[in-house]
Design an enzyme around this catalytic site. Structure first.
Site, PDB file in Angstrom:
ATOM      1  N   HIS A  91     -30.863  12.388  39.612  1.00 43.16           N
ATOM      2  CA  HIS A  91     -31.076  13.049  38.519  1.00 43.16           C
ATOM      3  C   HIS A  91     -32.197  13.937  38.489  1.00 43.16           C
ATOM      4  CE1 HIS A  91     -28.637  11.375  35.100  1.00 43.16           C
ATOM      5  NE2 HIS A  91     -29.087  10.008  35.607  1.00 43.16           N
ATOM      6  N   HIS A 123     -29.301   6.904  42.535  1.00 48.47           N
ATOM      7  CA  HIS A 123     -28.825   7.441  41.074  1.00 48.47           C
ATOM      8  C   HIS A 123     -29.759   8.399  40.379  1.00 48.47           C
ATOM      9  CE1 HIS A 123     -26.284   6.772  37.504  1.00 48.47           C
ATOM     10  NE2 HIS A 123     -27.252   7.126  36.943  1.00 48.47           N
ATOM     11  N   GLU A 124     -31.112   7.566  40.336  1.00 52.05           N
ATOM     12  CA  GLU A 124     -32.065   8.250  39.727  1.00 52.05           C
ATOM     13  C   GLU A 124     -32.592   9.478  40.599  1.00 52.05           C
ATOM     14  OE1 GLU A 124     -32.283   7.418  36.576  1.00 52.05           O
ATOM     15  OE2 GLU A 124     -31.177   5.666  36.687  1.00 52.05           O
ATOM     16  N   CYS A 141     -24.010   5.414  33.628  1.00 56.06           N
ATOM     17  CA  CYS A 141     -25.150   6.288  33.213  1.00 56.06           C
ATOM     18  C   CYS A 141     -25.461   6.620  31.731  1.00 56.06           C
ATOM     19  CB  CYS A 141     -24.998   7.898  33.979  1.00 56.06           C
ATOM     20  SG  CYS A 141     -26.605   8.822  33.824  1.00 56.06           S
TER      21      CYS A 141
END
Length: 177
Positions: free
Chosen positions: A147, A143-144, A101
């Site tokens: 966030h 993953h994004e 990351c």
């Protein structure tokens, strides 16, 4: 013209906050943010970046898979802005793969993610998109997406033994494949 934006690091409280929806996709500030995010992720050798990583609490991220020094086997695709994204469905199958990351430099983790996901998002032109994503690109999306909810990949590793340094990742994983 696109500008590079400083990437927040783990420990900055904004990384753990939940992002809010984008109301006006056509707003000049949102369009500029998209261009700046694309420039920033390419410059940083990332394959994705979310608005919260640059201190913008908006439900917006870029998926920009391409081979680079951090991900030499990444598939090539055009950078794609995904606004107000959501996961509609996912496979039962999960796969553990290494992730890094831009907010946590120097660390990699072995993270379980769904292998196949069906997603919806609005593109930068205001059009609703529906796609099935698989494998590496599905991993980037998840993953994004995390966030946007204040979650980072190290929250998802199953054991601290699944965390290694970038240097060891390059030696063990990249150079031994």
């Amino acid at each position: 013209m696109a500008d590079l934006i400083p990437i927040m690091q783990l420990g900055n409280p904004i990384i753990r906050q939940k992002a809010t929806g984008v109301d006006n996709i056509h707003d000049e500030k949102i369009q500029k943010l998209i261009d700046d995010l694309i420039a920033t992720v390419i410059h940083a050798n990332g394959v994705g970046i979310a608005a919260p990583q640059v201190a913008e609490q908006k439900r917006l991220f870029i998926v920009a898979s391409r081979p680079n020094p951090r991900y030499p086997k990444a598939p090539t695709m055009e950078p794609n802005a995904m606004i107000n994204p959501r996961i509609v469905s996912h496979s039962a199958e999960t796969v553990k793969e290494w992730e890094g990351c831009l907010c946590i430099p120097g660390i990699r983790g072995l993270v379980p993610r769904y292998r196949v996901i069906e997603v919806e998002y609005t593109d930068r032109y205001g059009k609703l998109q529906k796609q099935e994503l698989t494998d590496f690109v599905a991993r980037i999306f998840q993953h994004e997406y995390d966030h946007l909810d204040g979650i980072v990949f190290i929250d998802r590793v199953e054991s601290t033994h699944d965390i290694i340094t970038e240097q060891e990742y390059q030696k063990q994983v990249i150079n031994n494949t």
